[in-house]
Design an enzyme around this catalytic site. Structure first.
Site, PDB file in Angstrom:
ATOM      1  N   ARG A 146     -12.218 -15.693 -84.680  1.00  0.00           N
ATOM      2  CA  ARG A 146     -12.564 -16.849 -85.589  1.00  0.00           C
ATOM      3  C   ARG A 146     -13.214 -17.957 -84.956  1.00  0.00           C
ATOM      4  O   ARG A 146     -12.581 -18.246 -83.658  1.00  0.00           O
ATOM      5  CB  ARG A 146     -11.724 -17.216 -86.529  1.00  0.00           C
ATOM      6  CG  ARG A 146     -11.198 -16.157 -87.588  1.00  0.00           C
ATOM      7  CD  ARG A 146     -12.305 -16.270 -88.644  1.00  0.00           C
ATOM      8  NE  ARG A 146     -11.744 -15.137 -89.755  1.00  0.00           N
ATOM      9  CZ  ARG A 146     -11.934 -14.102 -89.789  1.00  0.00           C
ATOM     10  NH1 ARG A 146     -12.682 -13.369 -89.056  1.00  0.00           N
ATOM     11  NH2 ARG A 146     -11.567 -13.458 -90.924  1.00  0.00           N
TER      12      ARG A 146
ATOM     13  N   GLU B 157     -19.742 -21.215 -90.226  1.00  0.00           N
ATOM     14  CA  GLU B 157     -20.582 -20.093 -90.620  1.00  0.00           C
ATOM     15  C   GLU B 157     -21.099 -20.171 -92.039  1.00  0.00           C
ATOM     16  O   GLU B 157     -20.494 -20.601 -92.852  1.00  0.00           O
ATOM     17  CB  GLU B 157     -20.085 -18.703 -90.289  1.00  0.00           C
ATOM     18  CG  GLU B 157     -19.692 -18.356 -88.734  1.00  0.00           C
ATOM     19  CD  GLU B 157     -18.731 -17.214 -88.887  1.00  0.00           C
ATOM     20  OE1 GLU B 157     -18.607 -16.462 -89.674  1.00  0.00           O
ATOM     21  OE2 GLU B 157     -18.138 -17.111 -87.770  1.00  0.00           O
TER      22      GLU B 157
ATOM     23  N   HIS C 110     -21.772 -12.874 -87.116  1.00  0.00           N
ATOM     24  CA  HIS C 110     -20.411 -12.414 -87.299  1.00  0.00           C
ATOM     25  C   HIS C 110     -20.701 -10.896 -88.221  1.00  0.00           C
ATOM     26  O   HIS C 110     -20.520 -10.890 -89.216  1.00  0.00           O
ATOM     27  CB  HIS C 110     -19.700 -13.686 -88.520  1.00  0.00           C
ATOM     28  CG  HIS C 110     -18.205 -13.108 -88.566  1.00  0.00           C
ATOM     29  ND1 HIS C 110     -17.541 -14.230 -89.105  1.00  0.00           N
ATOM     30  CD2 HIS C 110     -17.693 -12.129 -88.826  1.00  0.00           C
ATOM     31  CE1 HIS C 110     -16.384 -13.594 -89.255  1.00  0.00           C
ATOM     32  NE2 HIS C 110     -16.223 -12.540 -88.988  1.00  0.00           N
TER      33      HIS C 110
HETATM   34  P1  NAP Z   1      -3.295  -8.464 -85.687  1.00  0.00           P
HETATM   35  O1  NAP Z   1      -3.092  -6.898 -85.335  1.00  0.00           O
HETATM   36  O2  NAP Z   1      -2.194  -9.086 -86.519  1.00  0.00           O
HETATM   37  O3  NAP Z   1      -3.088  -8.839 -84.279  1.00  0.00           O
HETATM   38  C1  NAP Z   1      -3.097 -10.416 -84.092  1.00  0.00           C
HETATM   39  C2  NAP Z   1      -2.675 -10.602 -82.667  1.00  0.00           C
HETATM   40  O4  NAP Z   1      -2.824 -12.183 -82.315  1.00  0.00           O
HETATM   41  C3  NAP Z   1      -1.200 -10.230 -82.435  1.00  0.00           C
HETATM   42  O5  NAP Z   1      -0.993  -9.799 -81.030  1.00  0.00           O
HETATM   43  C4  NAP Z   1      -0.451 -11.723 -82.431  1.00  0.00           C
HETATM   44  O6  NAP Z   1       0.564 -11.687 -81.363  1.00  0.00           O
HETATM   45  C5  NAP Z   1      -1.445 -12.366 -81.966  1.00  0.00           C
HETATM   46  N1  NAP Z   1      -1.243 -13.817 -82.316  1.00  0.00           N
HETATM   47  C6  NAP Z   1      -1.083 -14.208 -83.351  1.00  0.00           C
HETATM   48  N2  NAP Z   1      -0.877 -15.778 -83.535  1.00  0.00           N
HETATM   49  C7  NAP Z   1      -1.062 -15.962 -82.297  1.00  0.00           C
HETATM   50  C8  NAP Z   1      -1.098 -17.362 -81.782  1.00  0.00           C
HETATM   51  N3  NAP Z   1      -0.612 -18.354 -82.601  1.00  0.00           N
HETATM   52  N4  NAP Z   1      -1.319 -17.608 -80.289  1.00  0.00           N
HETATM   53  C9  NAP Z   1      -1.608 -16.344 -79.891  1.00  0.00           C
HETATM   54  N5  NAP Z   1      -1.642 -15.050 -80.142  1.00  0.00           N
HETATM   55  C10 NAP Z   1      -1.311 -14.937 -81.628  1.00  0.00           C
HETATM   56  O7  NAP Z   1      -4.718  -8.731 -86.246  1.00  0.00           O
HETATM   57  P2  NAP Z   1      -5.847  -7.729 -85.907  1.00  0.00           P
HETATM   58  O8  NAP Z   1      -6.188  -6.892 -87.022  1.00  0.00           O
HETATM   59  O9  NAP Z   1      -6.002  -7.361 -84.575  1.00  0.00           O
HETATM   60  O10 NAP Z   1      -7.060  -8.970 -86.216  1.00  0.00           O
HETATM   61  C11 NAP Z   1      -7.056  -9.961 -85.295  1.00  0.00           C
HETATM   62  C12 NAP Z   1      -8.135 -11.052 -85.969  1.00  0.00           C
HETATM   63  O11 NAP Z   1      -9.460 -10.768 -85.712  1.00  0.00           O
HETATM   64  C13 NAP Z   1      -8.065 -11.436 -87.522  1.00  0.00           C
HETATM   65  O12 NAP Z   1      -7.056 -12.162 -87.645  1.00  0.00           O
HETATM   66  C14 NAP Z   1      -9.590 -11.831 -87.884  1.00  0.00           C
HETATM   67  O13 NAP Z   1      -9.401 -13.034 -87.654  1.00  0.00           O
HETATM   68  C15 NAP Z   1     -10.205 -11.466 -86.452  1.00  0.00           C
HETATM   69  N6  NAP Z   1     -11.315 -10.422 -87.152  1.00  0.00           N
HETATM   70  C16 NAP Z   1     -12.568 -10.585 -86.866  1.00  0.00           C
HETATM   71  C17 NAP Z   1     -13.573  -9.654 -87.234  1.00  0.00           C
HETATM   72  C18 NAP Z   1     -14.999  -9.797 -87.032  1.00  0.00           C
HETATM   73  O14 NAP Z   1     -15.670  -9.569 -88.072  1.00  0.00           O
HETATM   74  N7  NAP Z   1     -15.382 -10.782 -85.926  1.00  0.00           N
HETATM   75  C19 NAP Z   1     -13.300  -8.650 -87.872  1.00  0.00           C
HETATM   76  C20 NAP Z   1     -11.821  -8.263 -88.010  1.00  0.00           C
HETATM   77  C21 NAP Z   1     -11.027  -9.246 -87.444  1.00  0.00           C
HETATM   78  P3  NAP Z   1       1.895 -12.218 -81.495  1.00  0.00           P
HETATM   79  O15 NAP Z   1       2.514 -12.457 -83.026  1.00  0.00           O
HETATM   80  O16 NAP Z   1       2.747 -11.965 -80.557  1.00  0.00           O
HETATM   81  O17 NAP Z   1       1.519 -13.812 -81.010  1.00  0.00           O
END
Ligand code: NAP
Length: 315
Positions: free
Chosen positions: A234, A263, A281
């Site tokens: 994000r 955005e 995005h």
């Molecule tokens: P996920 O499986 O929940 O993974 C999130 C990771 O971030 C976990 O490893 C978590 O580990 C870590 N995390 C959470 N809070 C944190 C913090 N405060 N500091 C550092 N690390 C932290 O989620 P995902 O499915 O991989 O998706 C991740 C993100 O990608 C989404 O939330 C979304 O915002 C973004 N995304 C963007 C797009 C796009 O179009 N650009 C598309 C899809 C998703 P820990 O709990 O150990 O910290």
């Protein structure tokens, strides 16, 4: 409990999916309404489900106007645009669309990484503008091979990025709040140490208040003038004014960005920097993945109205 099949559509799934849903459910198109307040007032006594997307979220004050609301379905995996704590306090369930977009988002991270290090856009312009024939080869770039790639947030998408980066012969490290048991990559419990170690920092953690400006000037300085940032998470995770200064002043080497503050009104300063590769995005923006995300929205909606467990609940 009401048995109405009324849905308020704040932001829709895919058009063909909406057409099909309209045959079975009563869809109130908030997204298409010219008088949204009147629409909400007229359906407030029967709307049990709100459909939205991660990019649009829930307009301020809407939840309070829907006393019968039980479920919000969101198209997208990040749910930082929805106040999940407030929903939970009111007993409202929220669903998202995890996993089905991992591959396309991870592919986009690799695409941005390569495009940034190898200066794809600069090279494209070099050839198109006639510079190549007039002035010869473009300046040399830097390889991804043998680089150290640090992933901030090694979750579903972070792991998909790591597995795609491995064949490039890179070293992998990551930062998160906890060490992951199922990987052998180097864990850093300190983001500054990861940034200091890495040549490429890939941001893949959730947005929202907990991660706002996590990547600040200190992190960018630690990454250094030969370091690169890739962000598919994000825009809010990066202190954007700091990043623009760092890119302009050579504090970091470059950035590949899919996400931005405010955005779609991206800070125009990015457009003047040729060490940035910009993607609007669109990491999950393929027909196949958007269809799969929409299908997960539909499946959650159908499960709810059938009295079955939600498929991908957030809370
Ligand atoms: P996920 O499986 O929940 O993974 C999130 C990771 O971030 C976990 O490893 C978590 O580990 C870590 N995390 C959470 N809070 C944190 C913090 N405060 N500091 C550092 N690390 C932290 O989620 P995902 O499915 O991989 O998706 C991740 C993100 O990608 C989404 O939330 C979304 O915002 C973004 N995304 C963007 C797009 C796009 O179009 N650009 C598309 C899809 C998703 P820990 O709990 O150990 O910290």
């Amino acid at each position: 409990m009401s048995d109405s099949r009324d849905v308020l559509v704040v932001s829709p799934a895919r058009p063909h999916q909406m057409e099909k849903l309209a045959q079975e459910y009563v869809l109130h198109r908030f997204d298409q309404s010219s008088d949204r307040d009147a629409l909400v007032a007229s359906v407030a006594d029967r709307v049990r489900l709100v459909m939205t997307t991660a990019g649009v979220g829930i307009p301020a004050g809407l939840i309070e106007k829907l006393p019968k609301l039980e479920v919000i379905t969101s198209f997208g995996v990040g749910y930082d645009s929805i106040d999940v704590a407030a929903c939970t306090a009111r007993g409202i369930r929220v669903t998202n669309t995890p996993d089905v977009l991992n591959d396309d988002v991870a592919d986009t991270a690799i695409m941005l990484m390569l495009a940034t290090l190898r200066r794809l856009v600069v090279g494209d312009r070099w050839a198109r503008s006639g510079n190549w024939s007039k002035n010869g080869p473009m300046p040399l770039t830097t390889t991804l091979n043998r680089k150290k790639v640090g992933i901030v947030g090694l979750g579903r998408i972070g792991k998909a990025i790591a597995s795609r980066a491995e064949p490039f012969g890179v070293e992998l490290g990551y930062f998160g709040r906890s060490e992951q048991g199922d990987v052998s990559y180097q864990y850093f419990n300190d983001l500054l140490k990861l940034a200091d170690w890495a040549n490429v920092l890939v941001v893949a953690c959730p947005g929202g208040e907990a991660t706002r400006n996590l990547i600040d000037m200190n992190v960018l300085r630690a990454l250094g003038p030969t370091g690169y940032v890739v962000n598919i998470a994000r825009g809010t995770v990066i202190d954007e004014p700091a990043l623009i200064t760092a890119l302009r002043d050579g504090i970091v080497g470059g950035a590949g960005l899919d996400v931005f503050h405010n955005e779609p009104h991206m800070n125009p300063a990015f457009a003047d920097l040729d060490n940035v590769v910009i993607y609007p995005h669109h990491a999950s923006g393929t027909v196949e993945t958007r269809d799969a995300m929409g299908q997960l929205v539909v499946d959650n909606l159908v499960a709810f109205f059938a009295g079955k467990p939600l498929i991908t609940p957030v809370n």
